[in-house]
Design an enzyme around this catalytic site. Structure first.
Site, PDB file in Angstrom:
ATOM      1  N   SER A 118       0.829  -1.211   0.000  1.00 30.79           N
ATOM      2  CA  SER A 118       0.000   0.000   0.000  1.00 30.79           C
ATOM      3  C   SER A 118       0.863   1.261   0.000  1.00 30.79           C
ATOM      4  CB  SER A 118      -0.917   0.023   1.221  1.00 30.79           C
ATOM      5  OG  SER A 118      -1.730  -1.120   1.269  1.00 30.79           O
TER       6      SER A 118
HETATM    7  N1  SAH Z   1      -1.090  -4.892   4.044  1.00 34.92           N
HETATM    8  C1  SAH Z   1      -0.367  -5.108   2.814  1.00 34.92           C
HETATM    9  C2  SAH Z   1      -1.166  -4.626   1.606  1.00 34.92           C
HETATM   10  C3  SAH Z   1      -1.377  -5.770   0.716  1.00 34.92           C
HETATM   11  S1  SAH Z   1      -2.452  -5.608  -0.669  1.00 34.92           S
HETATM   12  C4  SAH Z   1       1.020  -4.513   2.861  1.00 34.92           C
HETATM   13  O1  SAH Z   1       1.361  -3.845   3.846  1.00 34.92           O
HETATM   14  O2  SAH Z   1       1.802  -4.736   1.941  1.00 34.92           O
HETATM   15  C5  SAH Z   1      -3.769  -6.661  -0.164  1.00 34.92           C
HETATM   16  C6  SAH Z   1      -3.437  -8.111   0.157  1.00 34.92           C
HETATM   17  O3  SAH Z   1      -4.670  -8.718   0.579  1.00 34.92           O
HETATM   18  C7  SAH Z   1      -2.948  -8.936  -1.019  1.00 34.92           C
HETATM   19  O4  SAH Z   1      -1.738  -9.569  -0.677  1.00 34.92           O
HETATM   20  C8  SAH Z   1      -4.064  -9.965  -1.243  1.00 34.92           C
HETATM   21  O5  SAH Z   1      -3.612 -11.230  -1.713  1.00 34.92           O
HETATM   22  C9  SAH Z   1      -4.678 -10.056   0.136  1.00 34.92           C
HETATM   23  N2  SAH Z   1      -6.068 -10.535   0.186  1.00 34.92           N
HETATM   24  C10 SAH Z   1      -7.084 -10.297  -0.666  1.00 34.92           C
HETATM   25  N3  SAH Z   1      -8.212 -10.926  -0.276  1.00 34.92           N
HETATM   26  C11 SAH Z   1      -7.900 -11.587   0.891  1.00 34.92           C
HETATM   27  C12 SAH Z   1      -8.632 -12.442   1.788  1.00 34.92           C
HETATM   28  N4  SAH Z   1      -9.916 -12.769   1.581  1.00 34.92           N
HETATM   29  N5  SAH Z   1      -7.980 -12.928   2.862  1.00 34.92           N
HETATM   30  C13 SAH Z   1      -6.664 -12.642   3.101  1.00 34.92           C
HETATM   31  N6  SAH Z   1      -5.921 -11.854   2.291  1.00 34.92           N
HETATM   32  C14 SAH Z   1      -6.522 -11.342   1.193  1.00 34.92           C
END
Ligand code: SAH
Length: 219
Positions: A67
């Site tokens: 993010s």
């Molecule tokens: N918090 C992260 C942002 C990641 S982007 C950081 O600091 O880098 C969002 C993430 O959510 C992705 O890796 C995606 O695979 C995950 N995601 C999407 N749907 C999800 C679900 N139902 N359960 C767990 N993770 C999920």
């Protein structure tokens, strides 16, 4: 390939990033302090080394993103983290947000639905520094019933609706910060579970996250 060297240049760029976040309206000094401390370039391929401290989201593996720093700061500020709080994060991704929470003293439980990201993260160099983070491979829509209830929940993917399991797994007085919306743009919401079990909803700015998907992905 990644570079694990935190030079004066990196530190200087972090300082500029924090100044920018302050200008953009982030006021929680504890949040700014941890962003100043954490080497964000460690979370990215070394090709992104020079731009790691621009206020932008970047691609990581499996079509996912780390993010934007402003978004991380904004969500973390709304979460108002206190030491020893038990916090559930949905969407581990690069692991950056969970380390921000851990630096604020929280006990972090983080779930990722992509098996490859989950496995890859096991080798991450900063991981051993944070025994207060527990990593899970699973579907965030289910939460973590075994470890519930949580003081706080943070969702870092775009939720088409607020998953009922996550509300159930909140303590009374607990809050969830979640971007809600079905299209390209979501509204940041903060829901508080009041002492009588009712929910109070607050709506904040628009953001654009990758989608929160149903089920696990094992491919
Ligand atoms: N918090 C992260 C942002 C990641 S982007 C950081 O600091 O880098 C969002 C993430 O959510 C992705 O890796 C995606 O695979 C995950 N995601 C999407 N749907 C999800 C679900 N139902 N359960 C767990 N993770 C999920």
């Amino acid at each position: 390939m990644r570079t694990y060297e935190d030079s004066y240049l990196h530190k200087g760029l972090r300082k500029q990033l924090v100044d920018l976040l302050r200008q953009k309206g982030i006021t929680d000094e504890r949040v700014l302090e941890v962003i100043l401390k954490i080497p964000r370039h460690y979370f990215l391929d070394s090709a992104f080394d020079k731009v790691a401290y621009e206020d932008r989201a970047f691609p990581i593996a499996e079509g996912q993103t780390i993010s934007q720093p402003y978004t991380v700061a904004y969500q973390t500020q709304l979460l108002d983290v206190k030491p020893y709080e038990k916090i559930l994060e949905i969407g581990t991704g690069s692991g950056y947000q969970s380390i921000v929470l851990a630096e604020l003293g929280a006990q972090v439980y983080t779930i990722e639905r992509q098996k490859k990201l989950f496995e890859e993260h096991k080798r991450f160099v900063l991981r051993h520094k944070y025994p207060n983070i527990k990593y899970f491979y699973g579907d965030g829509y289910e939460g973590l019933p075994t470890y519930a209830p949580f003081d706080k929940v943070i969702v870092t993917a775009a939720a088409p609706y607020i998953p009922p399991r996550l509300l159930e797994q909140l303590k009374k007085g607990g809050i969830i910060v979640i971007p809600v919306g079905k299209g390209d743009v979501q509204r940041m919401q903060r829901i508080t579970k009041k002492a009588d079990g009712e929910f109070q909803e607050e709506v904040f700015d628009n953001f654009s996250f990758v989608p929160m998907k149903e089920g696990k992905n094992n491919s």
